[in-house]
Design a protein around this motif. Structure first.
Motif, PDB file in Angstrom:
ATOM      1  N   ALA A  29     -11.289 -13.438  17.147  1.00 23.11           N
ATOM      2  CA  ALA A  29     -10.764 -12.299  16.392  1.00 23.11           C
ATOM      3  C   ALA A  29      -9.530 -11.778  17.113  1.00 23.11           C
ATOM      4  O   ALA A  29      -9.614 -10.894  17.954  1.00 23.11           O
ATOM      5  N   HIS A  30      -8.392 -12.366  16.793  1.00 26.62           N
ATOM      6  CA  HIS A  30      -7.175 -11.989  17.484  1.00 26.62           C
ATOM      7  C   HIS A  30      -6.795 -10.542  17.169  1.00 26.62           C
ATOM      8  O   HIS A  30      -7.068 -10.019  16.081  1.00 26.62           O
ATOM      9  N   LYS A  31      -6.156  -9.913  18.121  1.00 27.68           N
ATOM     10  CA  LYS A  31      -5.721  -8.526  17.992  1.00 27.68           C
ATOM     11  C   LYS A  31      -4.886  -8.336  16.727  1.00 27.68           C
ATOM     12  O   LYS A  31      -4.076  -9.187  16.370  1.00 27.68           O
ATOM     13  N   ILE A  32      -5.074  -7.199  16.051  1.00 26.91           N
ATOM     14  CA  ILE A  32      -4.304  -6.889  14.854  1.00 26.91           C
ATOM     15  C   ILE A  32      -2.877  -6.526  15.244  1.00 26.91           C
ATOM     16  O   ILE A  32      -2.655  -5.653  16.087  1.00 26.91           O
ATOM     17  N   GLU A  33      -1.917  -7.182  14.627  1.00 26.13           N
ATOM     18  CA  GLU A  33      -0.511  -6.908  14.889  1.00 26.13           C
ATOM     19  C   GLU A  33       0.114  -6.180  13.702  1.00 26.13           C
ATOM     20  O   GLU A  33      -0.246  -6.426  12.552  1.00 26.13           O
ATOM     21  N   LYS A  34       1.070  -5.293  13.995  1.00 27.04           N
ATOM     22  CA  LYS A  34       1.742  -4.561  12.920  1.00 27.04           C
ATOM     23  C   LYS A  34       2.427  -5.493  11.925  1.00 27.04           C
ATOM     24  O   LYS A  34       2.548  -5.187  10.745  1.00 27.04           O
ATOM     25  N   ALA A  35       2.883  -6.633  12.421  1.00 22.00           N
ATOM     26  CA  ALA A  35       3.578  -7.585  11.548  1.00 22.00           C
ATOM     27  C   ALA A  35       2.677  -8.091  10.427  1.00 22.00           C
ATOM     28  O   ALA A  35       3.169  -8.548   9.382  1.00 22.00           O
ATOM     29  N   GLU A  36       1.361  -8.003  10.599  1.00 18.90           N
ATOM     30  CA  GLU A  36       0.427  -8.456   9.573  1.00 18.90           C
ATOM     31  C   GLU A  36       0.333  -7.483   8.402  1.00 18.90           C
ATOM     32  O   GLU A  36      -0.296  -7.794   7.383  1.00 18.90           O
ATOM     33  N   ALA A  37       0.945  -6.314   8.548  1.00 18.57           N
ATOM     34  CA  ALA A  37       0.823  -5.286   7.513  1.00 18.57           C
ATOM     35  C   ALA A  37       1.565  -5.643   6.234  1.00 18.57           C
ATOM     36  O   ALA A  37       1.210  -5.177   5.149  1.00 18.57           O
ATOM     37  N   ALA A  38       2.617  -6.445   6.326  1.00 11.82           N
ATOM     38  CA  ALA A  38       3.420  -6.771   5.140  1.00 11.82           C
ATOM     39  C   ALA A  38       2.617  -7.645   4.186  1.00 11.82           C
ATOM     40  O   ALA A  38       2.170  -8.735   4.538  1.00 11.82           O
ATOM     41  N   VAL A  74       4.039  -2.535   1.153  1.00 15.71           N
ATOM     42  CA  VAL A  74       4.923  -3.245   0.223  1.00 15.71           C
ATOM     43  C   VAL A  74       6.196  -2.420   0.046  1.00 15.71           C
ATOM     44  O   VAL A  74       6.163  -1.187   0.110  1.00 15.71           O
ATOM     45  N   PRO A  75       7.333  -3.076  -0.177  1.00 13.89           N
ATOM     46  CA  PRO A  75       8.575  -2.338  -0.417  1.00 13.89           C
ATOM     47  C   PRO A  75       8.663  -1.841  -1.852  1.00 13.89           C
ATOM     48  O   PRO A  75       8.151  -2.479  -2.768  1.00 13.89           O
ATOM     49  N   LEU A  76       9.284  -0.692  -2.032  1.00  7.20           N
ATOM     50  CA  LEU A  76       9.538  -0.126  -3.358  1.00  7.20           C
ATOM     51  C   LEU A  76      11.001   0.280  -3.441  1.00  7.20           C
ATOM     52  O   LEU A  76      11.477   1.054  -2.609  1.00  7.20           O
ATOM     53  N   THR A  77      11.695  -0.265  -4.418  1.00 15.34           N
ATOM     54  CA  THR A  77      13.100   0.078  -4.634  1.00 15.34           C
ATOM     55  C   THR A  77      13.200   0.999  -5.841  1.00 15.34           C
ATOM     56  O   THR A  77      12.719   0.669  -6.932  1.00 15.34           O
ATOM     57  N   THR A  78      13.798   2.164  -5.645  1.00 13.85           N
ATOM     58  CA  THR A  78      13.991   3.140  -6.716  1.00 13.85           C
ATOM     59  C   THR A  78      15.462   3.483  -6.821  1.00 13.85           C
ATOM     60  O   THR A  78      16.302   3.001  -6.054  1.00 13.85           O
ATOM     61  N   ALA A  79      15.792   4.343  -7.776  1.00 15.45           N
ATOM     62  CA  ALA A  79      17.179   4.777  -7.946  1.00 15.45           C
ATOM     63  C   ALA A  79      17.679   5.528  -6.723  1.00 15.45           C
ATOM     64  O   ALA A  79      18.891   5.607  -6.483  1.00 15.45           O
ATOM     65  N   ASN A  80      16.755   6.085  -5.961  1.00 12.60           N
ATOM     66  CA  ASN A  80      17.127   6.853  -4.766  1.00 12.60           C
ATOM     67  C   ASN A  80      17.160   6.011  -3.493  1.00 12.60           C
ATOM     68  O   ASN A  80      17.387   6.543  -2.403  1.00 12.60           O
ATOM     69  N   GLY A  81      16.896   4.721  -3.632  1.00 15.40           N
ATOM     70  CA  GLY A  81      16.911   3.862  -2.451  1.00 15.40           C
ATOM     71  C   GLY A  81      15.607   3.108  -2.288  1.00 15.40           C
ATOM     72  O   GLY A  81      14.845   2.938  -3.250  1.00 15.40           O
ATOM     73  N   SER A  82      15.352   2.661  -1.074  1.00 15.14           N
ATOM     74  CA  SER A  82      14.158   1.871  -0.793  1.00 15.14           C
ATOM     75  C   SER A  82      13.196   2.639   0.108  1.00 15.14           C
ATOM     76  O   SER A  82      13.624   3.457   0.934  1.00 15.14           O
ATOM     77  N   GLU A  83      11.915   2.388  -0.076  1.00 17.59           N
ATOM     78  CA  GLU A  83      10.895   2.970   0.786  1.00 17.59           C
ATOM     79  C   GLU A  83       9.749   1.979   0.907  1.00 17.59           C
ATOM     80  O   GLU A  83       9.717   0.962   0.199  1.00 17.59           O
ATOM     81  N   THR A  84       8.840   2.273   1.791  1.00 15.92           N
ATOM     82  CA  THR A  84       7.701   1.382   2.012  1.00 15.92           C
ATOM     83  C   THR A  84       6.417   2.090   1.628  1.00 15.92           C
ATOM     84  O   THR A  84       6.104   3.165   2.154  1.00 15.92           O
ATOM     85  N   LEU A  85       5.681   1.499   0.706  1.00 20.04           N
ATOM     86  CA  LEU A  85       4.392   2.048   0.290  1.00 20.04           C
ATOM     87  C   LEU A  85       3.280   1.471   1.150  1.00 20.04           C
ATOM     88  O   LEU A  85       3.348   0.312   1.569  1.00 20.04           O
ATOM     89  N   LYS A  86       2.256   2.272   1.390  1.00 19.65           N
ATOM     90  CA  LYS A  86       1.033   1.765   2.010  1.00 19.65           C
ATOM     91  C   LYS A  86      -0.056   1.693   0.941  1.00 19.65           C
ATOM     92  O   LYS A  86      -0.184   2.595   0.101  1.00 19.65           O
ATOM     93  N   LEU A  87      -0.820   0.625   0.990  1.00 17.34           N
ATOM     94  CA  LEU A  87      -1.896   0.395   0.031  1.00 17.34           C
ATOM     95  C   LEU A  87      -3.223   0.524   0.753  1.00 17.34           C
ATOM     96  O   LEU A  87      -3.453  -0.135   1.769  1.00 17.34           O
ATOM     97  N   TRP A  88      -4.121   1.359   0.203  1.00 21.83           N
ATOM     98  CA  TRP A  88      -5.381   1.650   0.890  1.00 21.83           C
ATOM     99  C   TRP A  88      -6.615   1.196   0.130  1.00 21.83           C
ATOM    100  O   TRP A  88      -7.654   0.948   0.742  1.00 21.83           O
ATOM    101  N   GLN A  89      -6.531   1.117  -1.194  1.00 19.79           N
ATOM    102  CA  GLN A  89      -7.689   0.643  -1.964  1.00 19.79           C
ATOM    103  C   GLN A  89      -7.183  -0.232  -3.098  1.00 19.79           C
ATOM    104  O   GLN A  89      -6.182   0.100  -3.752  1.00 19.79           O
TER     105      GLN A  89
END
Length: 321
Positions: free
Chosen positions: A207-216, A241-256
């Motif tokens: 069970a290798h350590k969880i890395e932030k890079a796995e979040a994408a 996941v990335p989200l692109t809107t008229a105001n620019g880009s942001e990153t969403l987190k998914l929990w369920q």
């Protein structure tokens, strides 16, 4: 029994409190050095250290236990503290440091480890996360007589726990922490009668350590795989996941999320439906129905509340622009 306890996170603290409640005398606690945490990044003591201080138990926080390593002065001081304690055994749970042979040999009863898996499956740092991610039907606690290997020692006691389809790492962690406390108390109560069982050579994995890079999140993967990964990475690091809107880009987190059959063909990452019941996104196989999402700086929201503040359109793609 007279015990030394080595551990760091909440999982370990629960077991230590159970040992104390069962009447064992904890003479010394080893835990990781204080780490910066929170918005102010101030040094914070580990949950194990906090409990020990409340109980007036001496605490040692060596950076290493290797007498020939980078911090020999830390190791030497820890060795003196361990010798002075004159404990019967050392109990180890999610400590975070490798125990050299001199440490393993010091207590008359040796060192017993509380490991959150059914060994030899999921040796290593992140057994709870990896069991959920892999889709295992069950996991559990193994009380192990430690040796110099990585979670390779003889098994003394095993308790099983079902993994429910809704379990996140946070939820399963709490059940296993409680089970770990019960198991180590049970093991010490019958320590003279426990049979040492060598771990089988078959079924070993890590069970290798969880890395932030796995979040994408990779929409090309099957929805079932992604749904398990979302549960496995809650509370850390969270799938993004990335989200692109008229105001620019942001990153969403998914929990369920729930895995569903894909009603109509669409490119992976494409929103195929967005309403109060969920945001449905095409995957490499099936579709993912997102039911709890979070914008940067915001709270976790149901799909209905999320869409009020951030409308998503059918055909929109949740991929990097």
């Amino acid at each position: 029994m007279r015990l030394i306890f080595a551990g760091t996170p909440e999982f370990a603290q629960v077991a230590m409190a159970a040992l104390h409640a069962a009447g064992h005398e904890i003479l010394l606690v080893l835990t990781q050095p204080d780490r910066p945490a929170g918005r102010g990044m101030k040094l914070q003591p580990s949950p194990v250290k906090q409990w020990a201080l409340q109980q007036n138990v001496p605490v040692a926080q060596p950076r290493s236990l290797r007498l020939d390593g980078k911090y020999p002065e830390d190791a030497a001081a820890a060795r003196e503290a361990l010798l002075d304690a004159q404990a019967d055994a050392m109990i180890v749970a999610a400590y975070g440091l490798i125990l050299p042979q001199w440490t393993l040999d010091l207590p008359p009863r040796g060192c017993l480890n509380i490991h959150a898996s059914l060994l030899p499956r999921w040796r290593g740092a992140a057994p709870i996360h990896r069991a959920i991610e892999a889709g295992d039907a069950q996991t559990g606690i193994t009380i192990m007589q430690m040796d110099a290997g990585l979670d390779t020692g003889d098994m003394l006691l095993v308790r099983t726990e079902a993994i429910l389809p809704t379990d996140t790492t946070a939820v399963l962690h709490d059940r296993l922490a409680a089970l770990g406390g019960e198991a180590i108390v049970q093991a010490l109560a019958g320590i003279d009668h426990l049979k040492r069982v060598p771990q089988p050579a078959e079924g070993v994995n890590y069970a290798h350590k969880i890395e932030k890079a796995e979040a994408a999140l990779d929409w090309a993967l099957p929805a079932e795989v992604l749904a398990r990964r979302i549960r496995a990475f809650d509370p850390f690091p969270g799938m993004t996941v990335p989200l692109t809107t008229a105001n620019g880009s942001e990153t969403l987190k998914l929990w369920q999320a729930l895995a569903e059959p894909l009603a109509q063909a669409a490119e992976p990452g494409t929103v195929v439906q967005a309403d109060a019941s969920g945001v449905r996104v095409a995957c490499g196989e099936g579709q993912l129905c997102l039911t709890q999402l979070q914008r940067p700086g915001g709270k976790r929201l149901s799909a209905a509340d999320f869409l009020h503040g951030c409308p998503l359109q059918v055909g929109q793609r949740l991929v990097a622009a």
